[in-house]
Design a protein around this motif. Structure first.
Motif, mmCIF file in Angstrom:
data_model
loop_
_atom_site.group_PDB
_atom_site.id
_atom_site.type_symbol
_atom_site.label_atom_id
_atom_site.label_comp_id
_atom_site.label_asym_id
_atom_site.label_seq_id
_atom_site.Cartn_x
_atom_site.Cartn_y
_atom_site.Cartn_z
ATOM 1 N N GLU A 87 0.824 -1.210 0.000
ATOM 2 C CA GLU A 87 0.000 0.000 0.000
ATOM 3 C C GLU A 87 0.859 1.262 0.000
ATOM 4 O O GLU A 87 0.452 2.310 -0.522
ATOM 5 N N SER A 88 2.058 1.154 0.572
ATOM 6 C CA SER A 88 2.936 2.324 0.671
ATOM 7 C C SER A 88 3.402 2.831 -0.689
ATOM 8 O O SER A 88 3.906 3.962 -0.799
ATOM 9 N N GLU A 89 3.254 2.018 -1.739
ATOM 10 C CA GLU A 89 3.715 2.413 -3.072
ATOM 11 C C GLU A 89 2.611 3.069 -3.905
ATOM 12 O O GLU A 89 2.770 3.250 -5.110
ATOM 13 N N GLY A 90 1.509 3.412 -3.270
ATOM 14 C CA GLY A 90 0.444 4.087 -4.003
ATOM 15 C C GLY A 90 0.922 5.373 -4.652
ATOM 16 O O GLY A 90 1.868 6.017 -4.177
ATOM 17 N N LEU A 119 -1.646 11.805 -6.394
ATOM 18 C CA LEU A 119 -2.448 12.599 -7.314
ATOM 19 C C LEU A 119 -2.662 13.978 -6.704
ATOM 20 O O LEU A 119 -3.166 14.090 -5.581
ATOM 21 N N HIS A 120 -2.246 15.016 -7.408
ATOM 22 C CA HIS A 120 -2.371 16.395 -6.907
ATOM 23 C C HIS A 120 -3.024 17.223 -8.005
ATOM 24 O O HIS A 120 -2.381 17.588 -8.997
ATOM 25 N N ILE A 121 -4.323 17.503 -7.818
ATOM 26 C CA ILE A 121 -5.086 18.109 -8.904
ATOM 27 C C ILE A 121 -5.996 19.234 -8.395
ATOM 28 O O ILE A 121 -6.285 19.345 -7.205
ATOM 29 N N LEU A 122 -6.433 20.048 -9.336
ATOM 30 C CA LEU A 122 -7.429 21.073 -9.074
ATOM 31 C C LEU A 122 -8.812 20.461 -9.250
ATOM 32 O O LEU A 122 -9.152 19.989 -10.332
ATOM 33 N N LYS A 123 -9.602 20.466 -8.158
ATOM 34 C CA LYS A 123 -10.938 19.869 -8.189
ATOM 35 C C LYS A 123 -11.900 20.738 -7.395
ATOM 36 O O LYS A 123 -11.629 21.093 -6.247
ATOM 37 N N ASP A 124 -12.991 21.103 -8.029
ATOM 38 C CA ASP A 124 -14.009 21.951 -7.385
ATOM 39 C C ASP A 124 -13.405 23.251 -6.855
ATOM 40 O O ASP A 124 -13.737 23.721 -5.755
ATOM 41 N N GLY A 125 -12.478 23.818 -7.622
ATOM 42 C CA GLY A 125 -11.890 25.096 -7.271
ATOM 43 C C GLY A 125 -10.794 25.040 -6.233
ATOM 44 O O GLY A 125 -10.257 26.084 -5.838
ATOM 45 N N GLU A 126 -10.424 23.846 -5.790
ATOM 46 C CA GLU A 126 -9.372 23.704 -4.788
ATOM 47 C C GLU A 126 -8.348 22.669 -5.230
ATOM 48 O O GLU A 126 -8.686 21.703 -5.927
ATOM 49 N N PHE A 127 -7.096 22.875 -4.811
ATOM 50 C CA PHE A 127 -6.072 21.867 -5.068
ATOM 51 C C PHE A 127 -6.179 20.770 -4.011
ATOM 52 O O PHE A 127 -6.193 21.059 -2.806
ATOM 53 N N LYS A 128 -6.262 19.538 -4.469
ATOM 54 C CA LYS A 128 -6.416 18.407 -3.562
ATOM 55 C C LYS A 128 -5.340 17.359 -3.848
ATOM 56 O O LYS A 128 -5.121 16.993 -5.005
ATOM 57 N N LYS A 129 -4.714 16.886 -2.778
ATOM 58 C CA LYS A 129 -3.646 15.891 -2.885
ATOM 59 C C LYS A 129 -4.123 14.597 -2.238
ATOM 60 O O LYS A 129 -4.594 14.604 -1.095
ATOM 61 N N SER A 130 -3.973 13.479 -2.947
ATOM 62 C CA SER A 130 -4.454 12.202 -2.423
ATOM 63 C C SER A 130 -3.566 11.064 -2.902
ATOM 64 O O SER A 130 -2.815 11.202 -3.872
ATOM 65 N N PHE A 131 -3.649 9.938 -2.186
ATOM 66 C CA PHE A 131 -2.950 8.728 -2.600
ATOM 67 C C PHE A 131 -3.892 7.872 -3.423
ATOM 68 O O PHE A 131 -5.075 7.740 -3.098
ATOM 69 N N VAL A 132 -3.355 7.275 -4.479
ATOM 70 C CA VAL A 132 -4.139 6.422 -5.367
ATOM 71 C C VAL A 132 -3.689 4.982 -5.192
ATOM 72 O O VAL A 132 -2.502 4.665 -5.385
ATOM 73 N N ASN A 133 -4.608 4.120 -4.803
ATOM 74 C CA ASN A 133 -4.272 2.701 -4.644
ATOM 75 C C ASN A 133 -3.846 2.104 -5.979
ATOM 76 O O ASN A 133 -4.392 2.435 -7.038
ATOM 77 N N THR A 134 -2.872 1.221 -5.913
ATOM 78 C CA THR A 134 -2.305 0.626 -7.126
ATOM 79 C C THR A 134 -3.176 -0.502 -7.651
ATOM 80 O O THR A 134 -3.703 -1.311 -6.880
ATOM 81 N N GLU A 135 -3.316 -0.575 -8.963
ATOM 82 C CA GLU A 135 -4.024 -1.679 -9.604
ATOM 83 C C GLU A 135 -3.228 -2.976 -9.435
ATOM 84 O O GLU A 135 -2.012 -2.959 -9.229
ATOM 85 N N GLN A 136 -3.889 -4.091 -9.554
ATOM 86 C CA GLN A 136 -3.226 -5.393 -9.444
ATOM 87 C C GLN A 136 -2.531 -5.734 -10.760
ATOM 88 O O GLN A 136 -3.132 -5.667 -11.830
ATOM 89 N N GLY A 137 -1.260 -6.091 -10.672
ATOM 90 C CA GLY A 137 -0.527 -6.512 -11.856
ATOM 91 C C GLY A 137 -0.749 -7.988 -12.132
ATOM 92 O O GLY A 137 -0.947 -8.775 -11.204
ATOM 93 N N ASN A 138 -0.695 -8.369 -13.410
ATOM 94 C CA ASN A 138 -0.884 -9.790 -13.716
ATOM 95 C C ASN A 138 -0.490 -10.087 -15.158
ATOM 96 O O ASN A 138 -1.255 -9.829 -16.091
ATOM 97 N N TYR A 139 0.692 -10.683 -15.328
ATOM 98 C CA TYR A 139 1.132 -11.067 -16.665
ATOM 99 C C TYR A 139 0.303 -12.207 -17.247
ATOM 100 O O TYR A 139 0.336 -12.443 -18.459
ATOM 101 N N MET A 140 -0.430 -12.913 -16.396
ATOM 102 C CA MET A 140 -1.271 -13.995 -16.895
ATOM 103 C C MET A 140 -2.308 -13.478 -17.885
ATOM 104 O O MET A 140 -2.747 -14.213 -18.781
#
Length: 347
Positions: A275-278, A281-302
């Motif tokens: 989870e620490s590798e999320g 994301l730092h974006i302008l949303k609803d007139g304010e700058f918001k910084k958040s962590f984005v959970n990583t998708e699951q990798g799968n070469y299968m």
């Protein structure tokens, strides 16, 4: 339905780590054979595998449906051509070929032979890249202005694999590492209008490239693809900047590490980053700058081999087409030309 009898063209790291484990546990495939000139390494891992001492001998076996060409880059064209001429479906390790002329010839040959031809651009199913792709597709960054991808390492010693350090066509980090992030960039942004590149070598006594900085120029944005063997403190692997903000993500896919530990890719927890590798994301949303962590998708070469099975059995689209892999080689050729002539190369 009959299993897809599959043969490997070698059993080095590629066969042991990236292909054998997935073919072995996939319910649609049978890891049937391997080409090893003198050793029996595959048999130590897969006791029922059949060993051939030449490619010609292997290709005479009518039971084989699919051949994995996972040999040194310089052999990809020759081996793939022989496999296609024998009427076999083929998966080729990246990079597809050394030149785009060779690649285009193989694409045409596969069409004439009415067989499937794909290239193992497995990094499309890395957890980190899947996360970047999802964020971009969500549109939260606005219009993309700039993107920078890194595939760095700290490895000042020359490789013990002689073929990787011999200055022949198709060797060096631009082919070996560059092909991964070039393919990723093309998946996200398509073919650029032009290319500018700096290629170099910094390791002692090295005769092949171990540094590249490739710029892809588009009408609306720029993409930088970089790699060095002298990066001790890792930089973010992906930095995407848009008109509404930025997304930054580390290179943290765990699949290769897990495979090197001989773990089998069939658990529900496969390919999940800490989870620490999320990403950030730092974006302008609803007139304010918001910084958040984005959970990583699951990798799968299968997922790649799921697609190969569906293509062979049900004539569905390939997970990676040979045409897409040819575009990667076109970019590599443009980068080499740019570096040699010290100019921007138009495509």
């Amino acid at each position: 339905m009959a299993l897809i009898n599959t043969a490997l063209c070698s059993f080095g790291m590629s066969g042991w780590v990236f292909h054998g484990p997935f073919i072995d546990v996939h319910p649609d495939f049978n890891l049937y054979a391997v080409f090893e000139r003198t050793k029996n390494l595959a048999k130590e891992n897969y006791s029922n595998i059949k060993t051939f001492r030449s490619l010609e001998e292997l290709l005479k076996d009518d039971v084989i449906d699919l051949v994995i060409v996972n040999t040194p880059n310089i052999t990809h064209y020759e081996y793939t051509k022989k496999c296609l001429e024998a009427g076999k479906h083929v998966v080729v390790e990246k990079p597809f070929t050394v030149t785009s002329t060779e690649a285009k010839e193989l694409v045409a040959l596969a069409e004439r032979q009415n067989v499937k031809l794909s290239v193992f651009h497995n990094r499309r199913w890395d957890s980190d890249f899947k996360t970047v792709k999802k964020v971009i597709e969500q549109g939260v960054l606005g219009n993309i202005v700039e993107a920078e991808f890194h595939y760095d390492r700290f490895d000042p010693e020359l490789s013990y694999k002689i073929h990787k350090e011999t200055p022949t066509e198709g060797v060096g980090s631009l082919y070996d590492l560059g092909s991964h992030i070039i393919d990723q960039a093309l998946q996200l942004f398509g073919m650029p209008n032009s290319v500018f590149a700096t290629l170099d070598s910094f390791r002692d006594n090295s005769e092949v490239g171990d540094y590249f900085d490739v710029k892809l120029y588009y009408h609306s944005h720029y993409v930088s693809l970089k790699s060095s063997y002298f990066v001790r403190e890792p930089l973010p692997a992906y930095c995407i900047h848009g008109t509404k903000g930025s997304f930054v993500k580390s290179k943290a896919d765990i699949q290769e590490t897990e495979l090197q530990k001989n773990l089998k890719p069939h658990s529900n927890n496969w390919g999940i980053e800490p989870e620490s590798e999320g990403g950030i994301l730092h974006i302008l949303k609803d007139g304010e700058f918001k910084k958040s962590f984005v959970n990583t998708e699951q990798g799968n070469y299968m997922t790649y081999y799921d697609g190969i099975s569906d293509a062979i059995r049900n004539n569905k689209p390939l997970p990676v087409t040979a045409k897409e892999a040819t575009d990667v080689i076109i970019i590599i050729e443009a980068a080499m030309k740019s570096n040699k002539e010290k100019r921007v190369v138009d495509l």
